[in-house]
Scaffold this motif. Structure first.
Motif, PDB file in Angstrom:
ATOM      1  N   GLU A 262      42.336  44.264  36.627  1.00 16.68           N
ATOM      2  CA  GLU A 262      41.242  44.854  37.396  1.00 16.68           C
ATOM      3  C   GLU A 262      41.643  46.189  38.010  1.00 16.68           C
ATOM      4  OE1 GLU A 262      39.198  42.152  40.179  1.00 16.68           O
ATOM      5  OE2 GLU A 262      40.633  40.674  39.453  1.00 16.68           O
TER       6      GLU A 262
ATOM      7  N   SER B 197      43.989  43.071  44.440  1.00 17.21           N
ATOM      8  CA  SER B 197      42.590  42.725  44.209  1.00 17.21           C
ATOM      9  C   SER B 197      42.347  41.296  44.681  1.00 17.21           C
ATOM     10  CB  SER B 197      42.213  42.894  42.744  1.00 17.21           C
ATOM     11  OG  SER B 197      43.024  42.073  41.919  1.00 17.21           O
TER      12      SER B 197
ATOM     13  N   TYR C 106      39.224  45.236  46.825  1.00 16.21           N
ATOM     14  CA  TYR C 106      40.482  45.880  46.467  1.00 16.21           C
ATOM     15  C   TYR C 106      41.018  46.684  47.649  1.00 16.21           C
ATOM     16  CZ  TYR C 106      38.152  45.154  41.984  1.00 16.21           C
ATOM     17  OH  TYR C 106      37.469  44.602  40.933  1.00 16.21           O
TER      18      TYR C 106
ATOM     19  N   TYR D  22      34.070  41.426  44.349  1.00 11.47           N
ATOM     20  CA  TYR D  22      35.450  41.808  44.040  1.00 11.47           C
ATOM     21  C   TYR D  22      35.881  42.860  45.053  1.00 11.47           C
ATOM     22  CZ  TYR D  22      34.712  39.378  39.658  1.00 11.47           C
ATOM     23  OH  TYR D  22      34.447  38.420  38.729  1.00 11.47           O
TER      24      TYR D  22
ATOM     25  N   SER E 237      43.783  38.064  43.115  1.00 12.80           N
ATOM     26  CA  SER E 237      43.719  37.955  41.661  1.00 12.80           C
ATOM     27  C   SER E 237      44.779  38.814  40.979  1.00 12.80           C
ATOM     28  CB  SER E 237      42.327  38.316  41.145  1.00 12.80           C
ATOM     29  OG  SER E 237      41.848  39.502  41.743  1.00 12.80           O
ATOM     30  N   GLU E 238      45.200  39.861  41.652  1.00 15.44           N
ATOM     31  CA  GLU E 238      46.240  40.722  41.094  1.00 15.44           C
ATOM     32  C   GLU E 238      46.868  41.509  42.235  1.00 15.44           C
ATOM     33  OE1 GLU E 238      44.704  43.225  38.040  1.00 15.44           O
ATOM     34  OE2 GLU E 238      46.658  44.069  37.504  1.00 15.44           O
TER      35      GLU E 238
END
Lengths: 113, 117
Positions: free
Chosen positions: B103, A48, A33, A31, A55-56
């Motif tokens: 997240e 992200s 960021y 993951y 994903s975001e």
């Protein structure tokens, strides 16, 4: 101890120019960021990235921004046409899962003139 | 409303003493995580400690402990036996919806801690 690395440490650019900020996350992390911190302000989430896709993302992350994982190790943030207000410290972070802690890199200080 | 509130812009502590840095949070999600990060003058962000909303016990990591009071929505960081190297900015952060939620970490404005010799 493995760590997130970022290059360059400081980037100076002219308004309207494109910049690419580079990050090498910790090798077994999945993951990724990007965050930014305008001088004297709090750290803000940008985006992200997991499994080769976003994903975001926050409202800050508009069409001028893009991210990419061009190979197995690098994770990049591109700003297409920089503005004065893009001047900030940009932090890359990575994590082993979406629920665990995020480990931050040392940051890239971007100065837009 | 601010998600994370750190009411102390600056704190001073004598070397070897304990200090508490305050953090309150606002969420309606029953599942969340709370984090503390340290940012020295060199600029990097160093992860210190994590507390999950369902964790029964307060988190501890060496000299760092988290005083988690769920009903008050507070997650104060306690640093015991302060050292000169603890002088830095300290940020509290939250991630909401640990199970299937966001997240992103939402940060507070930070507290600048100065440890005096």
């Amino acid at each position: 101890e493995p760590e997130v690395t970022q290059t360059p440490s400081h980037q100076v650019t002219q308004m309207g120019q494109e910049v690419i900020l580079r990050c090498v996350p910790i090798s077994n992390h999945l993951y990724f960021y990007w965050y930014r911190q305008i001088l004297g302000q709090k750290v803000e989430f940008l985006v992200s990235f997991y499994n080769n896709e976003i994903s975001e993302k926050s409202e800050i992350f508009d069409d001028q921004f893009s991210v990419e994982r061009p190979d197995g190790s690098n994770f990049t943030l591109k700003i297409r046409s920089t503005k004065l207000e893009d001047s900030a410290m940009y932090f890359c972070a990575s994590g082993t899962s979406r629920n665990n802690e995020q480990f931050f890199g040392p940051g890239t200080r971007l100065t837009v003139l | 409303a601010q998600k994370i509130t750190q009411t102390q812009p600056g704190m001073f502590v004598q070397e070897k003493e304990a200090v508490t840095l305050d953090c309150t949070y606002d969420t309606s999600d029953p599942s969340y995580g709370l984090f503390w990060y340290k940012q020295p003058s060199s600029g990097e962000m160093i992860f210190l400690i994590y507390q999950g909303s369902y964790d029964q016990q307060n988190a501890t990591e060496g000299r760092y402990s988290l005083n988690f009071q769920k009903a008050r929505k507070s997650a104060n960081l306690v640093i015991s036996a302060s050292q000169l190297g603890d002088s830095a900015m300290y940020f509290c952060a939250m991630r909401e919806g640990v199970r299937g939620g966001s997240e992103k970490l939402v940060f507070g404005k930070g507290t600048k801690l100065t440890v005096n010799p």
